[in-house]
Design a protein around this motif. Structure first.
Motif, PDB file in Angstrom:
ATOM      1  N   ASN A 255      -5.850  11.887   1.267  1.00  0.00           N
ATOM      2  CA  ASN A 255      -5.846  10.457   1.563  1.00  0.00           C
ATOM      3  C   ASN A 255      -7.077   9.799   0.943  1.00  0.00           C
ATOM      4  N   ALA A 256      -6.867   8.773   0.125  1.00  0.00           N
ATOM      5  CA  ALA A 256      -7.966   8.102  -0.583  1.00  0.00           C
ATOM      6  C   ALA A 256      -8.518   6.962   0.264  1.00  0.00           C
ATOM      7  N   GLU A 257      -9.837   6.990   0.503  1.00  0.00           N
ATOM      8  CA  GLU A 257     -10.481   5.982   1.341  1.00  0.00           C
ATOM      9  C   GLU A 257     -11.765   5.479   0.684  1.00  0.00           C
ATOM     10  N   ASP A 258     -12.203   4.287   1.111  1.00  0.00           N
ATOM     11  CA  ASP A 258     -13.490   3.780   0.626  1.00  0.00           C
ATOM     12  C   ASP A 258     -14.605   4.281   1.545  1.00  0.00           C
ATOM     13  N   ALA A 259     -15.825   3.815   1.318  1.00  0.00           N
ATOM     14  CA  ALA A 259     -16.976   4.288   2.094  1.00  0.00           C
ATOM     15  C   ALA A 259     -16.872   3.920   3.571  1.00  0.00           C
ATOM     16  N   ASP A 260     -16.061   2.906   3.901  1.00  0.00           N
ATOM     17  CA  ASP A 260     -15.887   2.485   5.293  1.00  0.00           C
ATOM     18  C   ASP A 260     -14.678   3.144   5.955  1.00  0.00           C
ATOM     19  N   GLY A 261     -14.016   4.033   5.234  1.00  0.00           N
ATOM     20  CA  GLY A 261     -12.855   4.721   5.791  1.00  0.00           C
ATOM     21  C   GLY A 261     -11.563   3.947   5.690  1.00  0.00           C
ATOM     22  N   LYS A 262     -11.560   2.850   4.939  1.00  0.00           N
ATOM     23  CA  LYS A 262     -10.335   2.061   4.770  1.00  0.00           C
ATOM     24  C   LYS A 262      -9.478   2.650   3.641  1.00  0.00           C
ATOM     25  N   ASP A 263      -8.175   2.607   3.824  1.00  0.00           N
ATOM     26  CA  ASP A 263      -7.258   3.126   2.805  1.00  0.00           C
ATOM     27  C   ASP A 263      -7.384   2.346   1.505  1.00  0.00           C
ATOM     28  N   MET A 264      -7.326   3.064   0.393  1.00  0.00           N
ATOM     29  CA  MET A 264      -7.367   2.416  -0.920  1.00  0.00           C
ATOM     30  C   MET A 264      -5.974   2.294  -1.521  1.00  0.00           C
ATOM     31  N   PHE A 265      -5.051   3.138  -1.064  1.00  0.00           N
ATOM     32  CA  PHE A 265      -3.652   3.055  -1.486  1.00  0.00           C
ATOM     33  C   PHE A 265      -2.873   2.503  -0.299  1.00  0.00           C
ATOM     34  N   ASN A 266      -2.270   1.337  -0.472  1.00  0.00           N
ATOM     35  CA  ASN A 266      -1.634   0.641   0.651  1.00  0.00           C
ATOM     36  C   ASN A 266      -0.123   0.548   0.464  1.00  0.00           C
ATOM     37  N   THR A 267       0.594   0.788   1.543  1.00  0.00           N
ATOM     38  CA  THR A 267       2.057   0.766   1.497  1.00  0.00           C
ATOM     39  C   THR A 267       2.642  -0.587   1.896  1.00  0.00           C
ATOM     40  N   LYS A 268       1.748  -1.579   2.132  1.00  0.00           N
ATOM     41  CA  LYS A 268       2.207  -2.928   2.487  1.00  0.00           C
ATOM     42  C   LYS A 268       1.530  -3.947   1.574  1.00  0.00           C
ATOM     43  N   SER A 269       1.989  -5.190   1.650  1.00  0.00           N
ATOM     44  CA  SER A 269       1.418  -6.261   0.831  1.00  0.00           C
ATOM     45  C   SER A 269       0.182  -6.849   1.507  1.00  0.00           C
ATOM     46  N   ILE A 270      -0.620  -7.566   0.740  1.00  0.00           N
ATOM     47  CA  ILE A 270      -1.799  -8.231   1.302  1.00  0.00           C
ATOM     48  C   ILE A 270      -1.392  -9.239   2.371  1.00  0.00           C
ATOM     49  N   ARG A 271      -0.283  -9.923   2.149  1.00  0.00           N
ATOM     50  CA  ARG A 271       0.193 -10.918   3.124  1.00  0.00           C
ATOM     51  C   ARG A 271       0.366 -10.298   4.498  1.00  0.00           C
ATOM     52  N   LEU A 272       0.972  -9.111   4.562  1.00  0.00           N
ATOM     53  CA  LEU A 272       1.167  -8.436   5.848  1.00  0.00           C
ATOM     54  C   LEU A 272      -0.152  -7.956   6.435  1.00  0.00           C
TER      55      LEU A 272
END
Length: 337
Positions: A255-272
């Motif tokens: 699972n790819a994450e940034d330094a804050d632990g947030k996902d970098m590959f997202n299965t939803k749109s920014i709007r959602l």
């Protein structure tokens, strides 16, 4: 029994004593055997649990992007060399009904891949594509991976596969891969757990290193190890089937994450994501939405693709300068942004 012995029936007394001694001996023997058996089971159980824990630990890692401060220490010459060393080949699986999305993807983010090709379920005159001659997405995926490996295995070191509903920021992908070795079996994106299997969701895009491609293509040539027809075992989604085959080859989902632990590959749109952030984090909508270094978003319409292109590659806030320590140069002859 003492009454019997006193009365002089010594043979009977001895017989009963012998019988009790024999039964007691059998009982003790059974207890001992049972104890040994339980000890063995317990020991084997610990061995199995230990093995499973090691497997679970190995199966899933939370891979993080490099620290920006570390990249600032890289010399200018090394930065240029690094920017040229990352070669990402993009695979987009499409069907004729995806025509409008196909056009949007072709005219937007795929220009930032070092090379991008479309693999279609049938011949389409409007757009150039490679015909896989099947509408089964698992067969399309298999054929695409084999085609790409056979033709480009010596030209690219990372392979990114996506559907036309996905928008990708390839520069962020390259930055994430900065300290990753393509000669190692990396298989990463947004992971999903299903029972004992952990796999990368195709909705967020799938990244394979060259080593993973080698192992996968070795399996793809053996239908017994990686079946062509999902119905032969069980009917599962194509990304899950890919995960089964890759796990068989010793390639585990990351699972790819940034330094804050947030996902970098997202299965939803920014709007959602923004809608969810407004509900759950009303005071931190931007911070609570998604990673600043996001690589993909999914579920976009053609119009949203172009809006994303404007926001990612065109729009700049005057006076707010981004001093990126590493610049990934576009492919030679590319018309990217």
């Amino acid at each position: 029994m003492n009454d019997v012995c006193v009365c002089g029936f010594l043979p009977l007394c001895r017989s009963r004593r012998g019988k009790m001694f024999s039964e007691g001996k059998s009982f003790l023997k059974g207890v001992m055997l049972g104890s040994i058996f339980c000890a063995l089971i317990t020991m084997l159980g610990h061995v199995k649990i230990g093995f499973e824990n090691r497997m679970h630990h190995h199966e899933h890692h939370h891979l993080q992007a490099p620290n920006k401060e570390d990249t600032l220490r890289i010399s200018e010459d090394e930065r240029v060399l690094l920017s040229k060393s990352f070669r990402v080949y993009c695979i987009i699986l499409v069907k004729p009904e995806d025509m409008s999305l196909w056009a949007a993807v072709k005219d937007s983010w795929t220009k930032h891949c070092d090379k991008a090709e479309f693999f279609s379920s049938e011949n389409v005159e409007v757009f150039e594509s490679i015909n896989m001659e099947t509408k089964d997405m698992w067969l399309m995926m298999r054929k695409a991976y084999r085609y790409v490996f056979d033709k480009y295995k010596d030209q690219y070191n990372w392979f990114f596969l996506a559907y036309p509903t996905t928008f990708a920021i390839i520069e962020n992908l390259k930055y994430f891969l900065l300290k990753k070795d393509p000669s190692q079996p990396f298989y990463l994106g947004h992971t999903i757990k299903s029972g004992d299997l952990e796999y990368v969701s195709v909705e967020g895009g799938i990244v394979l290193s060259m080593e993973s491609m080698k192992r996968l293509n070795s399996l793809l040539r053996n239908p017994e190890e990686c079946p062509k027809q999902r119905e032969l075992i069980w009917k599962i989604a194509e990304d899950m089937q890919l995960g089964v085959c890759l796990k068989y080859a010793g390639v585990f989902a990351e699972n790819a994450e940034d330094a804050d632990g947030k996902d970098m590959f997202n299965t939803k749109s920014i709007r959602l994501f923004i809608k969810e952030a407004m509900t759950y984090y009303p005071n931190q909508v931007v911070e609570g939405c998604c990673s600043d270094m996001a690589v993909t978003f999914n579920g976009l319409t053609p119009n949203q693709m172009h809006v994303m292109m404007y926001g990612v590659y065109r729009l700049r806030a005057f006076g707010h300068v981004f001093n990126d320590s590493l610049v990934f140069l576009p492919p030679s002859g590319s018309d990217n942004d």
